[in-house]
Design an enzyme around this catalytic site. Sequence first.
Site, PDB file in Angstrom:
ATOM      1  N   GLU A 133       0.814  -1.221   0.000  1.00 13.05           N
ATOM      2  CA  GLU A 133       0.000   0.000   0.000  1.00 13.05           C
ATOM      3  C   GLU A 133       0.848   1.272   0.000  1.00 13.05           C
ATOM      4  O   GLU A 133       0.648   2.172   0.821  1.00 13.05           O
ATOM      5  CB  GLU A 133      -0.967  -0.015   1.190  1.00 13.05           C
ATOM      6  CG  GLU A 133      -1.909  -1.210   1.171  1.00 13.05           C
ATOM      7  CD  GLU A 133      -2.888  -1.228   2.334  1.00 13.05           C
ATOM      8  OE1 GLU A 133      -2.830  -0.303   3.182  1.00 13.05           O
ATOM      9  OE2 GLU A 133      -3.710  -2.156   2.411  1.00 13.05           O
ATOM     10  N   ASN A 186       2.076  -5.131  -3.167  1.00 12.88           N
ATOM     11  CA  ASN A 186       0.658  -5.413  -2.942  1.00 12.88           C
ATOM     12  C   ASN A 186      -0.080  -4.101  -2.684  1.00 12.88           C
ATOM     13  O   ASN A 186       0.405  -3.248  -1.948  1.00 12.88           O
ATOM     14  CB  ASN A 186       0.522  -6.340  -1.721  1.00 12.88           C
ATOM     15  CG  ASN A 186      -0.893  -6.793  -1.471  1.00 12.88           C
ATOM     16  OD1 ASN A 186      -1.510  -7.431  -2.324  1.00 12.88           O
ATOM     17  ND2 ASN A 186      -1.412  -6.504  -0.286  1.00 12.88           N
ATOM     18  N   HIS A 224     -10.703  -5.752  -2.597  1.00 11.62           N
ATOM     19  CA  HIS A 224     -11.792  -5.489  -1.656  1.00 11.62           C
ATOM     20  C   HIS A 224     -12.866  -4.707  -2.423  1.00 11.62           C
ATOM     21  O   HIS A 224     -12.722  -3.506  -2.675  1.00 11.62           O
ATOM     22  CB  HIS A 224     -11.296  -4.655  -0.472  1.00 11.62           C
ATOM     23  CG  HIS A 224     -10.275  -5.339   0.381  1.00 11.62           C
ATOM     24  ND1 HIS A 224     -10.550  -6.477   1.110  1.00 11.62           N
ATOM     25  CD2 HIS A 224      -8.971  -5.041   0.613  1.00 11.62           C
ATOM     26  CE1 HIS A 224      -9.471  -6.850   1.762  1.00 11.62           C
ATOM     27  NE2 HIS A 224      -8.492  -6.002   1.471  1.00 11.62           N
ATOM     28  N   GLU A 253      -6.531 -10.422  -1.361  1.00  7.68           N
ATOM     29  CA  GLU A 253      -7.357 -10.131  -0.179  1.00  7.68           C
ATOM     30  C   GLU A 253      -8.840 -10.043  -0.555  1.00  7.68           C
ATOM     31  O   GLU A 253      -9.566  -9.182  -0.078  1.00  7.68           O
ATOM     32  CB  GLU A 253      -6.909  -8.814   0.473  1.00  7.68           C
ATOM     33  CG  GLU A 253      -5.441  -8.780   0.835  1.00  7.68           C
ATOM     34  CD  GLU A 253      -5.013  -7.487   1.518  1.00  7.68           C
ATOM     35  OE1 GLU A 253      -5.909  -6.742   2.007  1.00  7.68           O
ATOM     36  OE2 GLU A 253      -3.802  -7.228   1.574  1.00  7.68           O
ATOM     37  N   ASP A 313     -12.648  -9.927  -1.051  1.00  5.92           N
ATOM     38  CA  ASP A 313     -13.963 -10.012  -0.414  1.00  5.92           C
ATOM     39  C   ASP A 313     -14.920  -9.087  -1.158  1.00  5.92           C
ATOM     40  O   ASP A 313     -14.503  -8.170  -1.856  1.00  5.92           O
ATOM     41  CB  ASP A 313     -13.932  -9.722   1.097  1.00  5.92           C
ATOM     42  CG  ASP A 313     -13.226  -8.439   1.476  1.00  5.92           C
ATOM     43  OD1 ASP A 313     -13.241  -7.476   0.684  1.00  5.92           O
ATOM     44  OD2 ASP A 313     -12.647  -8.377   2.577  1.00  5.92           O
TER      45      ASP A 313
END
Length: 234
Positions: free
Chosen positions: A43, A87, A123, A151, A153
Amino acid sequence: MQLPIRVNTSLSATELDRALKNHITTVMDHYRGKLYSWDVINEMISDNAPNETFKDNIWTQKFGDEAMAKALTYARSVDTQPKLYINDYGTEGINAKSDALFSVVSSFLEDGVPVDAIGFQCHFTLGQVPDTLAQNLQRFTALGLDVAITELDINLLGPANATALAQQARDYWTVVNACVQTERCVSVSVWGVSDDHSWIPNGEVLPWNAEKQPKPAFFAIADAFEGKPEPQAD
């Protein structure tokens, strides 16, 4: 960004550089030969791209544009085996932020900075999977990199009724299918297992519900991996 208290802006650039190198060396030495990959950079791309490439934080304040390259170079010098990852979130589709990441990574490769793979967090909220996801993954693999969904979702942002769960299933299928259709997309990881252990309270975001029962999303993921078509709305 989570850092120990001792890592703060009172450190000089030399002191911070020593702390960065020591941390990477200590951790990677401890796990030497045991891991497939390392998330070295997490990030760091700015949400304000294209006006700003990197986030304004302690690393860029002390090292400028060299911050990411330093970490990757130190990591490779300790252990040549693991795949070194960058990432990030918000880079899944083709947009200003992913363009900035693409430019940074391209420059790294040209300059010999070690980077092996890009992680896309994924996400998403319901119905908001970018339609350029597969195209974006493929432009990074065209650079000779692996990519991964790291990650995943899908936040319902509302009640888990049949309509929402069906859309969630289609969204999960879309993401996994994009990976399956990308030759060097090496893995898909969901950000948790069941809804009661998600980082998003009451979001109903994962493939298993709070009772550990599979939701339509679970079966859609399996279908995508097996090359089956997208689930259709009832």
